[in-house]
Design a protein around this motif. Structure first.
Motif, PDB file in Angstrom:
ATOM      1  N   VAL A 103      -8.230 -40.665  34.204  1.00 36.99           N
ATOM      2  CA  VAL A 103      -8.055 -40.635  35.106  1.00 36.99           C
ATOM      3  C   VAL A 103      -6.211 -40.369  35.029  1.00 36.99           C
ATOM      4  O   VAL A 103      -6.130 -39.311  34.284  1.00 36.99           O
ATOM      5  CB  VAL A 103      -6.875 -42.753  34.594  1.00 36.99           C
ATOM      6  CG1 VAL A 103      -8.271 -43.533  35.306  1.00 36.99           C
ATOM      7  CG2 VAL A 103      -6.973 -42.262  33.399  1.00 36.99           C
ATOM      8  N   PRO A 104      -5.343 -40.316  35.786  1.00 36.72           N
ATOM      9  CA  PRO A 104      -3.639 -39.403  36.295  1.00 36.72           C
ATOM     10  C   PRO A 104      -3.588 -39.541  35.536  1.00 36.72           C
ATOM     11  O   PRO A 104      -3.053 -40.601  34.922  1.00 36.72           O
ATOM     12  CB  PRO A 104      -3.420 -40.249  38.017  1.00 36.72           C
ATOM     13  CG  PRO A 104      -4.490 -40.398  38.936  1.00 36.72           C
ATOM     14  CD  PRO A 104      -5.741 -41.386  37.339  1.00 36.72           C
ATOM     15  N   ALA A 105      -2.468 -38.913  35.401  1.00 39.50           N
ATOM     16  CA  ALA A 105      -1.157 -38.579  34.495  1.00 39.50           C
ATOM     17  C   ALA A 105       0.212 -39.815  34.079  1.00 39.50           C
ATOM     18  O   ALA A 105       0.331 -40.211  33.343  1.00 39.50           O
ATOM     19  CB  ALA A 105      -0.505 -37.232  33.897  1.00 39.50           C
ATOM     20  N   GLY A 106      -0.733 -40.655  35.308  1.00 40.05           N
ATOM     21  CA  GLY A 106       1.021 -41.386  35.403  1.00 40.05           C
ATOM     22  C   GLY A 106       2.294 -40.628  35.854  1.00 40.05           C
ATOM     23  O   GLY A 106       2.827 -39.053  35.531  1.00 40.05           O
ATOM     24  N   ASP A 107       3.631 -41.167  35.262  1.00 43.97           N
ATOM     25  CA  ASP A 107       4.783 -41.045  34.642  1.00 43.97           C
ATOM     26  C   ASP A 107       4.965 -39.926  33.286  1.00 43.97           C
ATOM     27  O   ASP A 107       4.540 -40.165  32.367  1.00 43.97           O
ATOM     28  CB  ASP A 107       5.850 -41.767  34.149  1.00 43.97           C
ATOM     29  CG  ASP A 107       7.131 -41.958  34.685  1.00 43.97           C
ATOM     30  OD1 ASP A 107       7.505 -40.392  35.478  1.00 43.97           O
ATOM     31  OD2 ASP A 107       8.056 -42.597  34.336  1.00 43.97           O
ATOM     32  N   GLU A 109       7.504 -38.514  32.091  1.00 40.58           N
ATOM     33  CA  GLU A 109       8.418 -38.164  31.886  1.00 40.58           C
ATOM     34  C   GLU A 109       8.193 -39.465  30.150  1.00 40.58           C
ATOM     35  O   GLU A 109       9.196 -39.509  29.501  1.00 40.58           O
ATOM     36  CB  GLU A 109       9.542 -39.252  32.584  1.00 40.58           C
ATOM     37  CG  GLU A 109      10.381 -38.396  33.042  1.00 40.58           C
ATOM     38  CD  GLU A 109      11.586 -38.828  33.966  1.00 40.58           C
ATOM     39  OE1 GLU A 109      12.115 -40.320  33.408  1.00 40.58           O
ATOM     40  OE2 GLU A 109      11.820 -38.547  35.047  1.00 40.58           O
ATOM     41  N   GLN A 110       7.032 -40.153  30.424  1.00 39.38           N
ATOM     42  CA  GLN A 110       6.507 -40.933  29.536  1.00 39.38           C
ATOM     43  C   GLN A 110       5.896 -39.898  29.029  1.00 39.38           C
ATOM     44  O   GLN A 110       5.818 -40.777  27.278  1.00 39.38           O
ATOM     45  CB  GLN A 110       6.032 -42.079  29.960  1.00 39.38           C
ATOM     46  CG  GLN A 110       6.878 -43.333  31.079  1.00 39.38           C
ATOM     47  CD  GLN A 110       6.505 -44.460  30.874  1.00 39.38           C
ATOM     48  OE1 GLN A 110       5.532 -44.971  30.126  1.00 39.38           O
ATOM     49  NE2 GLN A 110       7.078 -45.500  32.059  1.00 39.38           N
ATOM     50  N   GLY A 265      -3.034 -52.793  39.967  1.00 44.98           N
ATOM     51  CA  GLY A 265      -2.396 -51.568  39.388  1.00 44.98           C
ATOM     52  C   GLY A 265      -1.191 -50.711  40.524  1.00 44.98           C
ATOM     53  O   GLY A 265      -0.840 -50.169  39.440  1.00 44.98           O
ATOM     54  N   SER A 385      -6.728 -48.338  22.810  1.00 45.07           N
ATOM     55  CA  SER A 385      -5.692 -48.690  23.549  1.00 45.07           C
ATOM     56  C   SER A 385      -5.134 -47.773  23.905  1.00 45.07           C
ATOM     57  O   SER A 385      -3.425 -47.903  24.879  1.00 45.07           O
ATOM     58  CB  SER A 385      -4.420 -49.618  22.520  1.00 45.07           C
ATOM     59  OG  SER A 385      -4.745 -48.330  21.956  1.00 45.07           O
ATOM     60  N   ALA A 387      -6.640 -45.801  26.010  1.00 44.93           N
ATOM     61  CA  ALA A 387      -6.859 -45.040  27.200  1.00 44.93           C
ATOM     62  C   ALA A 387      -6.150 -45.281  28.735  1.00 44.93           C
ATOM     63  O   ALA A 387      -5.285 -46.665  28.594  1.00 44.93           O
ATOM     64  CB  ALA A 387      -8.070 -45.873  27.204  1.00 44.93           C
ATOM     65  N   HIS A 388      -6.007 -44.411  29.146  1.00 48.73           N
ATOM     66  CA  HIS A 388      -5.428 -44.598  30.538  1.00 48.73           C
ATOM     67  C   HIS A 388      -3.385 -44.959  30.119  1.00 48.73           C
ATOM     68  O   HIS A 388      -2.876 -45.460  30.735  1.00 48.73           O
ATOM     69  CB  HIS A 388      -5.309 -45.780  31.668  1.00 48.73           C
ATOM     70  CG  HIS A 388      -6.740 -45.884  31.591  1.00 48.73           C
ATOM     71  ND1 HIS A 388      -7.609 -46.447  33.133  1.00 48.73           N
ATOM     72  CD2 HIS A 388      -8.002 -45.366  31.976  1.00 48.73           C
ATOM     73  CE1 HIS A 388      -8.826 -45.721  33.882  1.00 48.73           C
ATOM     74  NE2 HIS A 388      -9.191 -45.833  32.532  1.00 48.73           N
ATOM     75  N   TYR A 389      -3.498 -44.163  29.359  1.00 40.54           N
ATOM     76  CA  TYR A 389      -2.527 -44.448  28.294  1.00 40.54           C
ATOM     77  C   TYR A 389      -1.466 -43.099  28.351  1.00 40.54           C
ATOM     78  O   TYR A 389      -2.006 -42.381  28.186  1.00 40.54           O
ATOM     79  CB  TYR A 389      -2.064 -44.871  26.981  1.00 40.54           C
ATOM     80  CG  TYR A 389      -1.258 -46.277  27.106  1.00 40.54           C
ATOM     81  CD1 TYR A 389      -1.292 -46.934  27.346  1.00 40.54           C
ATOM     82  CD2 TYR A 389      -0.246 -46.272  25.830  1.00 40.54           C
ATOM     83  CE1 TYR A 389      -0.750 -48.405  26.581  1.00 40.54           C
ATOM     84  CE2 TYR A 389       0.303 -46.650  25.465  1.00 40.54           C
ATOM     85  CZ  TYR A 389       0.189 -48.408  25.721  1.00 40.54           C
ATOM     86  OH  TYR A 389       0.876 -49.253  25.575  1.00 40.54           O
ATOM     87  N   PRO A 390       0.437 -43.060  27.804  1.00 45.91           N
ATOM     88  CA  PRO A 390       1.017 -41.762  28.320  1.00 45.91           C
ATOM     89  C   PRO A 390       0.930 -41.627  26.823  1.00 45.91           C
ATOM     90  O   PRO A 390       0.383 -42.443  25.922  1.00 45.91           O
ATOM     91  CB  PRO A 390       2.326 -42.205  27.903  1.00 45.91           C
ATOM     92  CG  PRO A 390       2.803 -43.954  29.074  1.00 45.91           C
ATOM     93  CD  PRO A 390       0.768 -44.909  29.182  1.00 45.91           C
TER      94      PRO A 390
END
Lengths: 426, 426
Positions: A103-107, A109-110, A265, A385, A387-390
């Motif tokens: 999945v994409p990396a997200g923000d 900065e986190q 989401g 926990s 998965a999909h997390y910074p």
């Protein structure tokens, strides 16, 4: 004894597995950009002497299949990779299935580091996808490499699958089934944190359009804010989630706070800061219980949206659409022979009983079971926990332990053709 | 008598004004695409014999000006148009200011027709921008054309301005001031629905970033939803709006439900349906009372966001930014001479007293007043509630009445050089 030989081989070659994992993590295989990582896997399988099959999922049979579910219909640049280790006959076949897409990396900065760093610190490797599920993929690879190098000859076939598109509906795995890859059973090392998941939760993606009425922001009382109305819809989804989960009594879910969550989401609405927004779109994911029919879950959502206690929304009902991804729920019998072999191997390697639970998310196991007639178990080394997390990470010791357990399980399930010669050698 | 001559001329030429309005509406002059509509205006001014000045706002003096406020710094393809009708001396000058830019059409499905149709039905013309404020612009043009054609020679100058960028902070009008266009007073025919607005509410755009913590949607209880946290922020904004409006006692606002609204116009957050969203951005518009300092309003918002009653938000405070557009609040004295002329002309044409109120939105009048030293009145024919609305329309009779009132006001304010000759003629 083979047990010690496997352990010793893995300890000796541990760094190679870690280095390879770093390489694969550093190839950011988000949707549509999986080819670089897949090339690494294909080359590795080739080097191990497996028969390698690389193809981009395509064709009418795929995109018109009743279980096809994807936001895209062209997978150009997104190849599947399969490696076959042909057995010598008389044994049961096994699919080892893992997805390469992340999945994409997200923000950004986190994240403490670059999300695709593959950095190792205190026994953990960091990076998007390292836990979900490249660490699991490397564990399967490492198990195969170990058995090959130790001279094991299997009776049954090993079908190693590195698939695309798990994160958006499983078309990668569906394409392997349509290409003819089936087996007597499958192992999927998704990040279960070394728990064994014989039941897999299904899930589906939804889109809800909430209408408002536009007006100038300075006379906003003349309009109806679609953002405020969307807040009512989000509240109703929370309520529906609670009602559905209050009914779950399966002991496999006993330690999971929300067995079948409904996640909102994304949200997007309005076009102009000083206009009242007239449309908000929510996108999310609804969990489906292992025994539940997907249609029944869809119906529950539709009913919740039809029952909103708001005059505007009663006159302008939100529009519900199921789109993009879905993961078919799946199960394997608790006393299936592969379950017994896996539990036994776990005890052999770690000297204790495994935790057996139901999976909190959908996997490609549903498709393998329902379409591929290949019952599947989910068991892998990643940290659930994360998965999909910074700052997603994996504990590298778990990856090696998982590889070791898999090597044992493979030998038990597929059968070893040269058992005597191996015993003599050790 | 001039009164009858003006009325008669306007009735005779009414269809020409309506046709011209349709042409201008059919040129969809959203931000960055104003050139086609401006060409129509410039050609018209040229045909009327005005001295025409066309330029694209640009330069350090503009973009570094303390009152410059725009989401962009290049206005290439977005020209201002000014037409000067030079007076013969001894009179007061008047700016007629209208903006050509329109807000986006929004959800096309909410429009009965093409949003840029310019369709006429039952005395109304429909289309994005017809009320806000192309109908007002055509009224000013029609007033000037009428006086020209009737042979009126003014003492003071008329400076006709068709500006860009009013909808996003007024850089078009700011650029006219920096180019040297000032006058003794100004009229701005924004859609007041024939009310006279001597006070103009200011407004500013804000952006609020709300953080969450990402997680897999299937274990969403491990994350924190930025969408759910944004809902708390939206609630707090509603509360702040109520507190601020409860304090407004100015009788000019007595019939306005929310004198200084805070509009949340857009929301955007999350990247993936099955990930917990870790960032939501809200954008909106905060009203500023005519007598209020913009800095004080900013402070009130910052304090509301600092006082949120939520543990996560206390530890992860939303980030507030003021960006893009702002409209400076403005006022003209209630007994200013232009007010008296306008009220008098209104009575002359319509035979009744005008409604005098405070404007529910910001206009370029604040900039004209504060930077251009040109006190301004807002008075125009558009339907206030239809601004920024689907199926935006104007009542064409109001446009003609407004033109007539403007023609009278111009004569009174600027003075007529050939009064005797005209009287003799009629």
């Amino acid at each position: 004894m083979m047990k010690e030989q496997i352990k010793k081989w893995m300890q000796t070659h541990r760094q190679e597995a870690v280095d390879f994992l770093a390489q694969v993590v550093q190839a950011p295989s988000v949707q549509g950009r999986e080819a670089v990582a897949q090339k690494l896997v294909a080359d590795k399988l080739d080097a191990l002497g497996l028969e390698v099959d690389v193809w981009e999922p395509a064709g009418e049979e795929l995109v018109k299949h009743p279980y096809f579910c994807s936001p895209r219909t062209s997978f150009e640049g997104s190849p599947n990779v399969v490696g076959i280790w042909k057995g010598e006959g008389g044994g049961k076949s096994l699919i080892l299935n893992g997805h390469i897409d992340v999945v994409p990396a997200g923000d950004f900065e986190q994240w403490d580091d670059d999300p695709f760093s593959g950095k190792v610190e205190n026994g953990k490797m960091y990076g998007r996808g390292v836990t979900d599920m490249k660490g699991g993929n490397v564990a399967m690879l490492f198990a195969v490499e170990c058995l090959k190098e130790l001279g094991v000859r299997l009776k049954g076939d090993i079908i190693f699958q590195s698939v695309v598109e798990e994160e958006s509906g499983g078309s990668g795995t569906l394409s392997t089934v349509l290409r003819g890859y089936k087996a007597d059973a499958a192992l999927i090392p998704e990040p279960t944190q070394m728990k064994i998941f014989p039941k897999q939760q299904g899930s589906m993606w939804f889109k809800i359009k909430v209408k408002g009425r536009s007006a100038h922001g300075g006379t906003r009382y003349e309009g109806v804010s679609a953002i405020e109305k969307a807040m009512i819809v989000v509240d109703a989804i929370r309520k529906l989630e609670k009602e559905r989960n209050d009914k779950i009594t399966d002991p496999l879910y006993k330690s999971i706070p929300i067995p079948i969550p409904i996640n909102v989401g994304t949200i997007q609405g309005g076009e102009w800061p000083s206009s009242v927004p007239d449309l908000v779109e929510l996108q999310g994911r609804m969990g489906v219980a292992p025994e539940e029919e997907m249609e029944d879950a869809k119906q529950a959502m539709a009913e919740a949206l039809a029952a909103l206690d708001d005059e505007w929304l009663a006159q302008h009902p939100p529009q519900l659409e199921w789109f993009g991804a879905q993961w078919v729920p799946g199960m394997i019998d608790s006393d299936h022979e592969l379950m017994n072999h896996l539990i036994h191997s776990y005890r052999t390697v770690l000297g204790q009983d495994p935790v057996i639970e139901a999976s909190p998310w959908g996997t490609d196991g549903g498709l393998l079971t329902k379409v591929g007639e290949t019952p599947s178990i989910v068991f892998g080394p990643g940290v659930t926990s994360m998965a999909h997390y910074p700052n997603e990470y994996i504990e590298l010791d778990r990856m090696i332990e998982c590889a070791e357990i898999m090597a044992h399980t493979i030998m038990h399930w597929c059968g070893v053709a040269n058992e005597k010669a191996l015993s003599a050698k050790s």
